[in-house]
Design a protein around this motif. Sequence first.
Motif, mmCIF file in Angstrom:
data_model
loop_
_atom_site.group_PDB
_atom_site.id
_atom_site.type_symbol
_atom_site.label_atom_id
_atom_site.label_comp_id
_atom_site.label_asym_id
_atom_site.label_seq_id
_atom_site.Cartn_x
_atom_site.Cartn_y
_atom_site.Cartn_z
ATOM 1 N N GLY A 23 0.847 -1.182 0.000
ATOM 2 C CA GLY A 23 0.000 0.000 0.000
ATOM 3 C C GLY A 23 0.881 1.229 0.000
ATOM 4 O O GLY A 23 2.078 1.160 -0.299
ATOM 5 N N THR A 24 0.310 2.368 0.355
ATOM 6 C CA THR A 24 1.088 3.589 0.473
ATOM 7 C C THR A 24 1.217 3.980 1.937
ATOM 8 O O THR A 24 0.394 3.598 2.778
ATOM 9 C CB THR A 24 0.472 4.742 -0.346
ATOM 10 O OG1 THR A 24 -0.915 4.867 -0.022
ATOM 11 C CG2 THR A 24 0.632 4.475 -1.830
ATOM 12 N N GLN A 25 2.246 4.748 2.231
ATOM 13 C CA GLN A 25 2.606 5.031 3.614
ATOM 14 C C GLN A 25 1.606 5.930 4.320
ATOM 15 O O GLN A 25 1.621 6.027 5.548
ATOM 16 C CB GLN A 25 4.017 5.639 3.635
ATOM 17 C CG GLN A 25 5.078 4.653 3.165
ATOM 18 C CD GLN A 25 6.367 5.318 2.746
ATOM 19 O OE1 GLN A 25 6.725 6.386 3.258
ATOM 20 N NE2 GLN A 25 7.083 4.712 1.808
ATOM 21 N N ASP A 26 0.715 6.557 3.558
ATOM 22 C CA ASP A 26 -0.347 7.350 4.175
ATOM 23 C C ASP A 26 -1.537 6.492 4.579
ATOM 24 O O ASP A 26 -2.560 7.005 5.047
ATOM 25 C CB ASP A 26 -0.791 8.475 3.243
ATOM 26 C CG ASP A 26 -1.275 7.980 1.883
ATOM 27 O OD1 ASP A 26 -1.469 6.759 1.717
ATOM 28 O OD2 ASP A 26 -1.460 8.826 0.983
ATOM 29 N N GLY A 27 -1.426 5.164 4.418
ATOM 30 C CA GLY A 27 -2.478 4.251 4.839
ATOM 31 C C GLY A 27 -3.464 3.873 3.761
ATOM 32 O O GLY A 27 -4.391 3.096 4.008
ATOM 33 N N ASP A 28 -3.259 4.363 2.540
ATOM 34 C CA ASP A 28 -4.212 4.121 1.460
ATOM 35 C C ASP A 28 -3.767 2.928 0.611
ATOM 36 O O ASP A 28 -2.671 2.389 0.768
ATOM 37 C CB ASP A 28 -4.337 5.375 0.602
ATOM 38 C CG ASP A 28 -5.595 5.370 -0.256
ATOM 39 O OD1 ASP A 28 -6.495 4.537 0.013
ATOM 40 O OD2 ASP A 28 -5.676 6.171 -1.202
ATOM 41 N N PHE A 29 -4.670 2.543 -0.308
ATOM 42 C CA PHE A 29 -4.400 1.460 -1.248
ATOM 43 C C PHE A 29 -4.840 1.892 -2.645
ATOM 44 O O PHE A 29 -5.841 1.394 -3.181
ATOM 45 C CB PHE A 29 -5.137 0.186 -0.832
ATOM 46 C CG PHE A 29 -4.648 -0.386 0.463
ATOM 47 C CD1 PHE A 29 -3.547 -1.217 0.506
ATOM 48 C CD2 PHE A 29 -5.296 -0.067 1.658
ATOM 49 C CE1 PHE A 29 -3.094 -1.734 1.711
ATOM 50 C CE2 PHE A 29 -4.856 -0.589 2.861
ATOM 51 C CZ PHE A 29 -3.751 -1.415 2.889
ATOM 52 N N GLY A 41 -0.556 -3.717 -6.373
ATOM 53 C CA GLY A 41 -0.611 -3.473 -4.943
ATOM 54 C C GLY A 41 -1.694 -4.315 -4.290
ATOM 55 O O GLY A 41 -2.266 -5.229 -4.891
ATOM 56 N N GLY A 42 -1.988 -4.023 -3.016
ATOM 57 C CA GLY A 42 -2.976 -4.783 -2.280
ATOM 58 C C GLY A 42 -2.376 -6.031 -1.655
ATOM 59 O O GLY A 42 -1.162 -6.131 -1.457
ATOM 60 N N PHE A 54 -7.993 -2.127 2.298
ATOM 61 C CA PHE A 54 -8.971 -2.019 3.389
ATOM 62 C C PHE A 54 -8.825 -0.640 4.019
ATOM 63 O O PHE A 54 -7.760 -0.028 3.999
ATOM 64 C CB PHE A 54 -8.763 -3.129 4.421
ATOM 65 C CG PHE A 54 -7.365 -3.204 4.970
ATOM 66 C CD1 PHE A 54 -6.967 -2.435 6.054
ATOM 67 C CD2 PHE A 54 -6.428 -4.039 4.372
ATOM 68 C CE1 PHE A 54 -5.674 -2.501 6.541
ATOM 69 C CE2 PHE A 54 -5.127 -4.109 4.858
ATOM 70 C CZ PHE A 54 -4.747 -3.344 5.941
ATOM 71 N N TRP A 55 -9.913 -0.169 4.600
ATOM 72 C CA TRP A 55 -9.963 1.167 5.182
ATOM 73 C C TRP A 55 -10.831 1.116 6.442
ATOM 74 O O TRP A 55 -11.672 0.221 6.585
ATOM 75 C CB TRP A 55 -10.567 2.151 4.179
ATOM 76 C CG TRP A 55 -9.807 2.226 2.884
ATOM 77 C CD1 TRP A 55 -8.835 3.120 2.558
ATOM 78 C CD2 TRP A 55 -9.966 1.364 1.752
ATOM 79 N NE1 TRP A 55 -8.369 2.872 1.285
ATOM 80 C CE2 TRP A 55 -9.031 1.793 0.777
ATOM 81 C CE3 TRP A 55 -10.768 0.262 1.468
ATOM 82 C CZ2 TRP A 55 -8.910 1.171 -0.454
ATOM 83 C CZ3 TRP A 55 -10.651 -0.367 0.229
ATOM 84 C CH2 TRP A 55 -9.729 0.095 -0.718
ATOM 85 N N LEU A 56 -10.663 2.077 7.333
ATOM 86 C CA LEU A 56 -11.408 2.076 8.591
ATOM 87 C C LEU A 56 -12.221 3.351 8.738
ATOM 88 O O LEU A 56 -11.715 4.457 8.497
ATOM 89 C CB LEU A 56 -10.459 1.945 9.783
ATOM 90 C CG LEU A 56 -11.159 1.619 11.108
ATOM 91 C CD1 LEU A 56 -11.587 0.155 11.139
ATOM 92 C CD2 LEU A 56 -10.272 1.943 12.301
ATOM 93 N N GLN A 57 -13.473 3.166 9.152
ATOM 94 C CA GLN A 57 -14.321 4.269 9.582
ATOM 95 C C GLN A 57 -14.430 4.245 11.106
ATOM 96 O O GLN A 57 -14.530 3.177 11.709
ATOM 97 C CB GLN A 57 -15.723 4.143 9.003
ATOM 98 C CG GLN A 57 -15.858 4.527 7.550
ATOM 99 C CD GLN A 57 -17.302 4.459 7.094
ATOM 100 O OE1 GLN A 57 -18.077 3.623 7.556
ATOM 101 N NE2 GLN A 57 -17.685 5.342 6.191
ATOM 102 N N THR A 184 -11.849 1.102 -6.593
ATOM 103 C CA THR A 184 -10.675 0.374 -7.053
ATOM 104 C C THR A 184 -11.076 -0.486 -8.243
ATOM 105 O O THR A 184 -12.256 -0.800 -8.431
ATOM 106 C CB THR A 184 -10.084 -0.519 -5.948
ATOM 107 O OG1 THR A 184 -11.065 -1.487 -5.556
ATOM 108 C CG2 THR A 184 -9.662 0.305 -4.740
ATOM 109 N N GLY A 185 -10.088 -0.869 -9.040
ATOM 110 C CA GLY A 185 -10.384 -1.638 -10.239
ATOM 111 C C GLY A 185 -10.673 -3.093 -9.937
ATOM 112 O O GLY A 185 -10.589 -3.554 -8.795
#
Length: 733
Positions: A23-29, A41-42, A54-57, A184-185
Amino acid sequence: MLSKSHRLADPYVAAGDRAYLIGTQDGDFPDMGEHVPGEMGGLWAHPIKLLDGFWLQVDGCWLPRATRFTQGPFFNEHTFHLDGLTVTRRQWVPDGLPGLVVSYRFEAAAPRELTATLVAHTDLRPVWLGERTGMVDAPDEGAFDESLQAAVVRDRANPWWVVVGSDGPVTGEVGPHCRGPHPTGGQGTGIRLERRVPVRPGEPAEVRYYVAGSDRSREEAVAVLAALRQSADSLYAAKLRRYEGIDRGGRVLVPDPDLVEAFRWVKFNYDQLVREVPGQGRGLGAGLPEYPWWFGTDSSYALLGLLPLGQEQHRLAVETLELLARVSQATNGNGRIIHEVVTNGAVFHPGNAQETPHFVKAVYHVYRWTGDSEFLRRIFPICKQGVLAWLLTERASGDCLARGYGIIEIDGLDLKLLDTAVYTYEALEALAELAPEAGEDPAFVRRCRELAAAVKEAINTRFWLPEEGLYADLLATPAEMLPRLARWEEEAIRTGRHHAVPHLRELQERARRLPPDQETGWLLKNWIINTPLEAGVAPREYAFLALGRMAGPEFCGHHGLYLSGLYRDHIMTINTGVQAVAEAMYGRVQAAREWMLRIARTLHLRTPGSPSEMSPDYGCFVQAWTGYGLFWPLVVMLGIRPHAAARELCLGWPNLPAEWEPFAWEEVAIGDSRFSFRFRGGRYEVALLAGAPWQVTVRAPAGMTIRMVGRTAMAGAVVRFTLDREPVALEVT
């Protein structure tokens, strides 16, 4: 650990041998990569992908971009801030399992109960070239399994599964309506897991999530999830212990902090690239995110740097070469070594001409360092066949110089190339050295020596350009070169590299003046003109001329050696590393150190603890062959030449940069033993740290005498002794 708070759109990896997360260092994918466009990636568990990300709310709000990234030896952390909360996400991948462990740690100044919602997007799809082995992607579908307390998703047309659960009670749902913060694709679906999390001041709360996959069955994926839930702590502890061993192995101690840090972290990089795929094998991959599978050229460089680092690494080197040999024989059947095999078994390219002899060179060193006689017995036949029956029979004329593409994959470079000739020489010498132990007779040895001598003579006569003080890239006739040079000129103009045009036009004028069928050397200034120096095959006067010129701005950039002194627009760690080896081969150790430092100083520019493939900071962000240019120069400087099967070790007198005083290389793995080599104040100490005794030979520099400290009768230009658990100290006079 290493941390950064800038350039957080750069990539990272959390890796195990069965799975890895990018992923990326900012927490994204974000979608990334080219081989499978946007999909490199992923979370991957080769030969399939499991998740896009994956992401968090938290209470309905997405975590924002992370403000800080921390890289551990095998884990990563992201720090987020949201509405009075500090949230730290950590992820790691266990050894031996196709799964991932993710934890979120919540800290708050006031008590509160949070609703944490994890949203993951699946993308069960095949690796690159999946269609060649019948792997065809289909839409994902699934449901939340209440009894399992996990989301279970499959590819509609294949037995590919991913299961996502937590360490506590959750409610969940699966479907395309479960979306992350951005699309995402792919043909995946969404997963949504929700749970309550009480947080109190001074008492951080932690929530874990587990991801498990399989390319075979639902049962296998569920079993991996159960193993993660039941044993995550012990799996983490086991991986930590293993990494502590990696950290100790081949430890370099010199007063050169940039290099010391690079030596340490590149050992971890090697481990991040281990790929084990059931049904295919286990070996060292080339780079992430684009090249996680197995390569001929990359392995032949990378494995040499790996050898001093530990017995676990010895096994990996053997496994990698045997995987390549097995796939090569299944594909080519004639000893030719493939260029590239994907994790589903698809071979992209049957192999460039230089890869077969380069492979034999790697086999030689892996056998000499490991002492694995069974490995030699199994692999020697393909080495013999590849060099003598394919390379020098099918690809070469009577001059023993094979035609075909080499390391530089530029259209039209399918001629008699220097790098192919150099590695052919080294392969023939290796075959001659290994032949007696492989059961070959003296006539075979003589044949290999004679062929090697003929190739060496060609390198130093036909390829050498005295007017340039450099070796030619290739041998060819003007009739062969003119259409190629015209095409390369057009390409230089089209791509805006106009500074290359005058040299290409000069070569065309030269070609028109020569008889059309006169084979001669041509200087294109690709970096492979240093391979005779890397191999030590060049006479010293040639070597010093070539090394001197290549150290200038024509070939040398701020971050290393240009891939081409003609174009001067790209640098890689491998050609810079080869230049470091070449300098060390001819005793120019200060220059070797400078090339090594150019690699080391890119260590933190992009992914902390990982020099990029392309210097300073692009291409793959982890690359296996980087280790060759850091560790193999040390082998050359110390003159380490092991024969582990015979428990014999030959050493030269240390020739080290002045800045490396004192010098220590600890826990160096040779055979089943571990050694240390220390040099300080003119005294050289060799110690056997583990293993049965060895016979050691040390050679003095020319015109000098070695004296064994404390043993007055032991002195000479060469000293031989039995090394057991008592260290031996040496001095020269």
